[in-house]
Design an enzyme around this catalytic site. Structure first.
Site, PDB file in Angstrom:
ATOM      1  N   THR A 184       0.873  -1.178   0.000  1.00 26.26           N
ATOM      2  CA  THR A 184       0.000   0.000   0.000  1.00 26.26           C
ATOM      3  C   THR A 184       0.907   1.224   0.000  1.00 26.26           C
ATOM      4  O   THR A 184       2.058   1.129   0.436  1.00 26.26           O
ATOM      5  CB  THR A 184      -0.880   0.052   1.264  1.00 26.26           C
ATOM      6  OG1 THR A 184       0.001   0.131   2.396  1.00 26.26           O
ATOM      7  CG2 THR A 184      -1.743  -1.180   1.393  1.00 26.26           C
ATOM      8  N   GLU A 328      -5.836  -3.923  -0.862  1.00 26.97           N
ATOM      9  CA  GLU A 328      -6.083  -5.124  -0.056  1.00 26.97           C
ATOM     10  C   GLU A 328      -7.202  -5.995  -0.632  1.00 26.97           C
ATOM     11  O   GLU A 328      -7.503  -7.057  -0.118  1.00 26.97           O
ATOM     12  CB  GLU A 328      -6.447  -4.712   1.383  1.00 26.97           C
ATOM     13  CG  GLU A 328      -5.261  -4.160   2.183  1.00 26.97           C
ATOM     14  CD  GLU A 328      -5.089  -2.648   2.056  1.00 26.97           C
ATOM     15  OE1 GLU A 328      -5.557  -2.081   1.042  1.00 26.97           O
ATOM     16  OE2 GLU A 328      -4.488  -2.051   2.967  1.00 26.97           O
ATOM     17  N   LYS A 439     -15.130  17.143  10.493  1.00 16.86           N
ATOM     18  CA  LYS A 439     -16.049  17.139  11.636  1.00 16.86           C
ATOM     19  C   LYS A 439     -16.326  18.566  12.053  1.00 16.86           C
ATOM     20  O   LYS A 439     -15.424  19.265  12.506  1.00 16.86           O
ATOM     21  CB  LYS A 439     -15.445  16.348  12.789  1.00 16.86           C
ATOM     22  CG  LYS A 439     -16.434  16.102  13.889  1.00 16.86           C
ATOM     23  CD  LYS A 439     -15.972  15.012  14.823  1.00 16.86           C
ATOM     24  CE  LYS A 439     -17.184  14.482  15.587  1.00 16.86           C
ATOM     25  NZ  LYS A 439     -16.852  13.613  16.666  1.00 16.86           N
ATOM     26  N   TRP A 444     -20.708  15.434  10.539  1.00 16.28           N
ATOM     27  CA  TRP A 444     -19.708  15.115   9.526  1.00 16.28           C
ATOM     28  C   TRP A 444     -20.031  15.780   8.186  1.00 16.28           C
ATOM     29  O   TRP A 444     -21.181  15.879   7.804  1.00 16.28           O
ATOM     30  CB  TRP A 444     -19.620  13.603   9.312  1.00 16.28           C
ATOM     31  CG  TRP A 444     -19.156  12.879  10.537  1.00 16.28           C
ATOM     32  CD1 TRP A 444     -19.932  12.170  11.401  1.00 16.28           C
ATOM     33  CD2 TRP A 444     -17.824  12.821  11.040  1.00 16.28           C
ATOM     34  NE1 TRP A 444     -19.154  11.660  12.404  1.00 16.28           N
ATOM     35  CE2 TRP A 444     -17.857  12.039  12.213  1.00 16.28           C
ATOM     36  CE3 TRP A 444     -16.587  13.345  10.613  1.00 16.28           C
ATOM     37  CZ2 TRP A 444     -16.724  11.769  12.966  1.00 16.28           C
ATOM     38  CZ3 TRP A 444     -15.464  13.070  11.357  1.00 16.28           C
ATOM     39  CH2 TRP A 444     -15.533  12.290  12.524  1.00 16.28           C
TER      40      TRP A 444
HETATM   41  P1  ADP Z   1      -3.443   3.751  -2.022  1.00 15.84           P
HETATM   42  O1  ADP Z   1      -3.962   4.913  -2.813  1.00 15.84           O
HETATM   43  O2  ADP Z   1      -2.950   4.129  -0.659  1.00 15.84           O
HETATM   44  O3  ADP Z   1      -2.578   2.817  -2.743  1.00 15.84           O
HETATM   45  P2  ADP Z   1      -5.570   2.109  -2.659  1.00 15.84           P
HETATM   46  O4  ADP Z   1      -5.098   2.203  -4.059  1.00 15.84           O
HETATM   47  O5  ADP Z   1      -5.748   0.794  -2.052  1.00 15.84           O
HETATM   48  O6  ADP Z   1      -4.664   2.898  -1.703  1.00 15.84           O
HETATM   49  O7  ADP Z   1      -6.852   2.997  -2.512  1.00 15.84           O
HETATM   50  C1  ADP Z   1      -8.006   2.555  -1.859  1.00 15.84           C
HETATM   51  C2  ADP Z   1      -8.853   3.707  -1.422  1.00 15.84           C
HETATM   52  O8  ADP Z   1      -9.124   4.596  -2.520  1.00 15.84           O
HETATM   53  C3  ADP Z   1     -10.204   3.286  -0.937  1.00 15.84           C
HETATM   54  O9  ADP Z   1     -10.146   2.841   0.382  1.00 15.84           O
HETATM   55  C4  ADP Z   1     -11.007   4.556  -1.118  1.00 15.84           C
HETATM   56  O10 ADP Z   1     -10.805   5.460  -0.045  1.00 15.84           O
HETATM   57  C5  ADP Z   1     -10.413   5.170  -2.346  1.00 15.84           C
HETATM   58  N1  ADP Z   1     -11.247   4.862  -3.524  1.00 15.84           N
HETATM   59  C6  ADP Z   1     -11.045   3.917  -4.453  1.00 15.84           C
HETATM   60  N2  ADP Z   1     -12.005   3.955  -5.395  1.00 15.84           N
HETATM   61  C7  ADP Z   1     -12.853   4.950  -5.047  1.00 15.84           C
HETATM   62  C8  ADP Z   1     -14.063   5.487  -5.604  1.00 15.84           C
HETATM   63  N3  ADP Z   1     -14.578   5.036  -6.736  1.00 15.84           N
HETATM   64  N4  ADP Z   1     -14.661   6.495  -4.939  1.00 15.84           N
HETATM   65  C9  ADP Z   1     -14.149   6.989  -3.798  1.00 15.84           C
HETATM   66  N5  ADP Z   1     -13.024   6.535  -3.232  1.00 15.84           N
HETATM   67  C10 ADP Z   1     -12.377   5.532  -3.839  1.00 15.84           C
END
Ligand code: ADP
Length: 544
Positions: A184, A328, A439, A444
Site C-alpha cells: 500500500t 487489499e 467534523k 460530519w
Molecule cells: P493507495 O492509494 O494508498 O494505494 P488504494 O489504491 O488501495 O490505496 O486505494 C483505496 C482507497 O481509494 C479506498 O479505500 C477509497 O478510499 C479510495 N477509492 C477507491 N475507489 C474509489 C471510488 N470510486 N470512490 C471513492 N473513493 C475511492
C-alpha cells in the site's frame, strides 16, 4: 460429506496457457521505453514467459523467492507477471512514484532477490545503490543495443531470454501459494504488503470477467492506464488472456494527448484509470472536438469520479463504469454498471446512480458498522465504517504481525478505513476516507460530496476539500482550487451557488484558495495529507 471432484489448484500461469491456445489473434500492444510500438500475441508471451522462467531459475530464483519489478505497462512486465508466479516465485511490483526512502524500505522488507527495471528507472536504482542489498541482481528490461552505461552491474533482459527454451515445466503448486506482492502506498507509517495468492488472483480475474463484460470480451482492446506497478493494473493483465481481450499498454506516456493518440491508433474499446487521467483526456477531447473513434467504456476508480466527468463522457456516448476497491482487495470490490431495470431511466437519474460506487462483485461482501462495531442497516441513510470480506481480500499483511492483528474485526472482516452508506438495492456510496471526513460542530461533512459539486464549475480544473481546525466548530472545510484559467478564477460564492440545494449551508466551504497544482500520491490521487500540511497554520476568515 465431501464432494468427489478433482482438486486441481487454481494457477496464474494457467490463464496465459489458456489465452495462448484459445485466442490466437489477441495479445499485447506496447509503447516501449525504447520509443517504438511492439506487438506480441498471447502465444508469444507464453513462450517468452517460459524462457524467462528458465532465465530466472538460472539467477537462483526458486519457489517463494521475491522478484521485484519497477516498470511501466508493457509486454515485458506482463511476461514477468506470469513467469515469476508460474515458477512459484512472488512477483513484487514496486511503485516508482514512491519516495526513495519507501522504495528502499519495501525492497528490504520484501527481501527481493532480483529486480527487473525499465530503462526509465535505472537512474533511480543508481541513486539508491548504496542502500540496496549487495546481492540484489538488477535486470534491465531491454535488449543489448539499448543497455545503458552504468556503474551498476546490470543484466540484460533479452540476453537472458535468448538462449533459453520456450517450454518450462511449470510446477503444480497449492493454490494458496503466494503469487504477487503489492505494498500500500503508506500515507501514514511504513507501506504494508498485500500478498496475493494464485487462488485469489485467478478468482479476481474471473469475477472481473463476469462483472465488467462491456470492457473484457474476445476481441476487445483495453488500454490499462492504471499501472501494472500498483495492484496489478486492477487485474487486467489476468482478465486479458482469460477473456481474449487485447491489452494496449501505454508505456511511460500517460498525458491526455498521448492517451488519446494511442486510443485512436489502436482502436481502443475501453480504458481503465483514476479520475486524474480522465481530466487530461477530457481536455484533449474538448480541444480536438471528437472522441477517440472506438472508445466505448471507461472504468473510473481509485478515487471518486466527479459527476461532471461522468456526464461529459456519457453525453458523448461513452459508458462510464464507476468502480471502488483497494490494494487489499486485489483491488475491485464494487462496480457501477447499471442493472437492466435502470437502463431505461432518464439520463439524469442514470447519472445520479453512476456517481455511486456501484454494487458488489461476486466474491465480495460489504457491511457498515458504527464505532462499536455494531452493524448498521443498508437503508441508504445510515453511514458507518465499511468492512469487506471475500475470496480476494487480504487476511493480513506480509511479515507484519502488528498490522495483521489490526486488519480484521472480531467477525473476520477487513476494515477499509472508508466511511460509506449502502442503499437497499446494494449501491455503495463512499462518503470519504475516515481520515478525510470533516467534523464540524459534531456533524460530519463529506469532502467527496463538496468536491463533486465544485468540479461541475467550468472555471474549476481540479479541486480538493480539506478540514481546517476551528476554535468553535472543531473543523471547517475549505476548498483548494486549480483554476482552468488563472486570470479568471472562480469565486467562493459561485461555488456555493452550485452547492445550494445539494448540501446544507453549514456544510459549504468557508474559504476558497487557489493553487497551480494539487499534490498527488504515488497512485495518482490528490494527496490530502500533503495538502493539509501545506495549509498547516491556515487561518479561516472568521476564526482569526
Ligand atoms: P493507495 O492509494 O494508498 O494505494 P488504494 O489504491 O488501495 O490505496 O486505494 C483505496 C482507497 O481509494 C479506498 O479505500 C477509497 O478510499 C479510495 N477509492 C477507491 N475507489 C474509489 C471510488 N470510486 N470512490 C471513492 N473513493 C475511492
Amino acid at each position: 460429506m465431501q464432494g468427489m471432484m478433482m482438486n486441481m489448484p487454481l494457477s496464474v500461469i494457467e490463464i496465459l496457457r489458456f489465452g495462448a491456445q484459445a485466442f490466437a489473434d489477441e495479445g499485447i500492444v506496447s509503447v516501449r521505453c525504447e520509443g517504438d510500438i511492439h506487438r506480441e500475441t498471447y502465444a508469444e508471451a507464453y513462450a517468452r514467459s517460459g524462457q524467462l522462467a528458465h532465465a530466472l531459475k538460472g539467477l537462483g530464483i526458486g519457489i517463494g523467492d521475491r522478484v521485484a519489478t519497477l516498470a511501466w505497462n508493457g509486454y515485458r512486465h506482463f511476461e514477468l507477471y506470469y513467469a515469476i508466479s508460474g515458477m512459484g516465485a512472488v512477483c513484487h511490483t514496486i511503485n516508482p512514484r514512491l519516495s526513495a526512502e519507501q522504495m528502499v524500505y519495501i525492497i528490504r522488507h520484501a527481501e527481493d532477490r532480483v529486480i527487473c527495471t525499465d530503462l526509465t528507472f535505472v537512474p533511480v536504482l543508481e541513486s539508491l545503490a548504496a542502500e540496496l542489498p549487495q546481492d540484489l541482481k538488477i535486470v534491465v528490461m531491454t535488449d543489448r543495443a539499448h543497455m545503458p552505461d552504468s556503474a551498476l552491474d546490470l543484466l540484460c533482459y533479452e540476453d537472458l531470454l535468448a538462449p533459453q527454451p520456450t517450454e518450462y515445466d511449470w510446477p503444480t503448486l497449492p493454490e494458496d501459494t503466494a503469487a504477487g506482492l503489492c505494498y500500500t502506498s503508506g500515507t501514514t507509517g511504513n507501506p504494508k504488503g498485500a500478498l496475493y495468492s494464485h487462488r485469489s488472483t485467478v478468482l479476481h480475474a474471473l469475477f472481473l470477467a463476469v462483472s465488467v463484460p462491456r470492457s473484457v470480451y474476445e476481441g476487445a482492446r483495453v488500454l490499462p492506464v492504471v499501472p501494472m506497478f500498483h495492484v496489478n493494473s486492477w487485474g487486467l493483465p489476468y482478465a486479458g488472456p482469460l477473456t481474449g481481450t487485447s491489452l494496449i499498454m501505454p508505456g511511460p506516456s500517460l498525458d491526455g494527448a498521448s492517451v488519446y493518440d494511442l486510443m485512436e491508433q489502436e482502436k481502443v474499446t475501453a480504458s481503465w484509470g483514476v479520475p486524474t487521467v480522465w481530466l487530461g483526456l477530457q481536455g484533449e477531447i474538448t480541444k480536438r472536438g471528437a472522441l477517440p473513434k472506438s472508445l466505448d467504456q471507461l472504468v473510473i476508480g481509485g478515487s471518486a469520479a466527479p459527476r461532471s466527468m461522468i456526464e461529459f463522457f456519457e453525453e458523448k456516448g461513452v459508458d462510464v463504469c464507476h468502480a471502488w476497491g483497494m490494494t487489499e482487495m486485489s483491488p475491485i470490490g464494487t462496480q457501477c454498471q447499471l442493472p437492466k431495470h435502470m437502463q431505461s431511466l432518464p439520463r439524469k437519474e442514470q447519472i445520479d446512480a453512476k456517481t455511486l460506487q456501484g454494487r458488489r462483485m461476486f466474491g465480495v461482501d460489504l457491511k457498515i458498522c458504527d464505532e462499536d462495531g455494531t452493524r448498521l442497516p443498508q437503508d441508504g441513510t445510515a453511514v458507518g465504517e465499511l468492512f469487506v470480506r471475500g475470496n480476494a481480500v487480504v487476511s493480513g499483511y506480509f511479515n507484519n504481525e502488528e498490522a495483521s492483528q489490526a486488519a480484521l474485526d472480531a467477525e473476520g472482516w477487513f476494515g477499509t478505513g472508508d466511511v460509506a452508506c449502502i442503499t437497499p438495492d446494494g449501491f455503495l456510496s463512499i462518503q470519504d476516507r475516515s481520515k478525510d471526513l470533516i467534523k464540524s460542530g459534531g456533524e460530519w461533512i463529506s469532502s467527496i460530496d463538496l468536491e463533486n459539486l465544485a468540479m461541475a464549475h467550468p472555471k474549476v480544473a481540479n479541486c480538493a476539500v480539506i478540514a481546517i481546525p476551528h476554535p468553535k466548530w472543531d473543523e471547517r472545510p475549505i476548498i483548494v482550487v486549480v483554476p482552468q484559467d488563472a486570470g479568471d478564477p472562480p469565486q467562493l460564492d459561485e461555488i456555493h451557488a452550485l452547492m445550494d440545494g445539494h448540501m446544507a449551508k453549514w456544510q459549504f466551504p468557508d474559504a476558497l484558495e487557489l493553487v497551480d497544482a494539487l499534490p498527488m500520491t504515488a497512485t495518482g490521487k490528490v494527496s490530502k495529507l500533503t495538502l493539509r500540511r501545506q495549509f498547516d497554520g491556515y487561518v479561516l476568515p472568521d476564526a482569526g
